[in-house]
Design an enzyme around this catalytic site. Structure first.
Site, PDB file in Angstrom:
ATOM      1  N   ASP A   1      27.125 -60.204  60.249  1.00 34.82           N
ATOM      2  CA  ASP A   1      26.989 -58.863  60.813  1.00 34.82           C
ATOM      3  C   ASP A   1      28.071 -58.666  61.872  1.00 34.82           C
ATOM      4  O   ASP A   1      28.065 -59.330  62.916  1.00 34.82           O
ATOM      5  CB  ASP A   1      25.600 -58.705  61.433  1.00 34.82           C
ATOM      6  CG  ASP A   1      25.259 -57.276  61.797  1.00 34.82           C
ATOM      7  OD1 ASP A   1      26.161 -56.564  62.290  1.00 34.82           O
ATOM      8  OD2 ASP A   1      24.100 -56.879  61.629  1.00 34.82           O
TER       9      ASP A   1
ATOM     10  N   SER B   1      19.317 -51.364  62.551  1.00 30.59           N
ATOM     11  CA  SER B   1      20.291 -51.194  63.617  1.00 30.59           C
ATOM     12  C   SER B   1      19.693 -50.443  64.813  1.00 30.59           C
ATOM     13  O   SER B   1      18.716 -50.909  65.411  1.00 30.59           O
ATOM     14  CB  SER B   1      21.533 -50.484  63.060  1.00 30.59           C
ATOM     15  OG  SER B   1      22.622 -50.611  63.919  1.00 30.59           O
TER      16      SER B   1
ATOM     17  N   HIS C   1      26.251 -56.057  58.151  1.00 30.25           N
ATOM     18  CA  HIS C   1      25.332 -55.185  58.887  1.00 30.25           C
ATOM     19  C   HIS C   1      24.612 -54.227  57.948  1.00 30.25           C
ATOM     20  O   HIS C   1      23.403 -54.026  58.055  1.00 30.25           O
ATOM     21  CB  HIS C   1      26.131 -54.398  59.933  1.00 30.25           C
ATOM     22  CG  HIS C   1      25.286 -53.563  60.827  1.00 30.25           C
ATOM     23  ND1 HIS C   1      24.360 -54.102  61.691  1.00 30.25           N
ATOM     24  CD2 HIS C   1      25.222 -52.211  60.998  1.00 30.25           C
ATOM     25  CE1 HIS C   1      23.765 -53.132  62.365  1.00 30.25           C
ATOM     26  NE2 HIS C   1      24.264 -51.977  61.961  1.00 30.25           N
TER      27      HIS C   1
END
Length: 276
Positions: free
Chosen positions: A227, A97, A256
């Site tokens: 995601d 991320s 995610h």
């Protein structure tokens, strides 16, 4: 506790497990978490004979709660200070991320010989926010909403995110882990509200296009198609097109936070890349 001190006096906490002469892997966590988010991967790769290192980004976890430096250039500089202090050579860097953006910015600027390979998973590059140059991005209103929720009640917000979209626990039939939710909240609340607030701009508005173009080392790009935090279509496939030596591996229906929900799938894929 182990830490290094940067040029501006910030103490960056880090974990460093394994033989000092083993191949190093450096893990870069997502927002608003800490090095603890990598427990599964660190134990897995330690058992495979690697040296595993993970740090808390400034303002996060056990690192200094600074009033400045909550943007990608400083994040990357902090990583450079850590890798210099540990004198890491040919290291593998893994970012999730926001940490994926940190990896891209750092690797694009790293000293020769410092980086061997990189993995970015569910990562924010090339750029998240919608603009004329990035019509498929998310509207700025989405990120303004994150900021408003953080200011209004950070503690509740940090329950809502992992309970819902982060791990895909809001999907029908999802196998919910209260432990993951609680640990996400714990890590988030260890950090500083100002750092988390400012990091939203860093992960959403930073354009990594030129960084991706500069990277020479092999990069594995991992992304789940479900995601809900960093939408697939405007991230991973675009990043791979910009990389000189990039490989895309997508995971149908994974969320995610797939590194935590499905490590039994992700870890062997990363190991194969590192050994390949």
């Amino acid at each position: 506790m182990s830490s290094i001190t940067t040029n501006d006096g910030t103490e960056i906490f880090y974990k460093d497990w394994g033989a000092r002469d083993a191949q190093p892997i450096v893990f870069h966590h997502g927002w608003p978490l800490s090095a603890d988010d990598w427990d599964n991967q660190m134990l897995y790769f330690l058992a495979q004979g690697f040296r595993v290192i993970a740090h808390d980004r400034r303002g996060h976890g056990r690192s200094t709660q600074t009033s400045t430096g909550h943007e990608m250039d400083t994040y990357a500089a902090d990583v450079a200070a850590l890798t210099d202090a540990l004198d890491l050579k040919n290291a593998f860097h893994v970012g999730h991320s926001t940490g994926g953006g940190e990896v891209v910015r750092y690797v694009a600027r790293a000293k020769p010989g410092r980086v061997g390979k990189a993995v970015i998973a569910g990562a924010v590059p090339p750029v998240m926010v919608k603009s004329d140059r990035n019509p498929g991005g998310l509207p700025i209103d989405v990120f303004d909403g994150l900021r408003s929720a953080l200011v209004a009640n950070r503690a509740q917000f940090f329950i809502d995110v992992p309970t819902g979209p982060f791990y895909g626990f809001n999907r029908p039939g999802a196998k919910i882990s209260q432990g993951l939710i609680d640990n996400w909240w714990r890590q988030g609340m260890m950090g500083a509200a100002n750092a988390h607030y400012e990091c939203i701009k860093a992960f959403s508005e930073t354009d990594f296009t030129e960084d991706l173009k500069k990277i020479e080392v092999p990069v594995l790009v991992l992304h789940g198609t479900d995601d809900q935090i960093v939408p697939y279509d405007d991230s991973a496939p675009l990043s791979v097109k910009l990389l000189k030596n990039g490989t895309l591996k997508s995971y149908e229906g994974l969320p995610h936070g797939m590194l935590s929900t499905h490590p039994e799938i992700l870890n062997p894929d990363m190991l194969a890349f590192f050994k390949g």
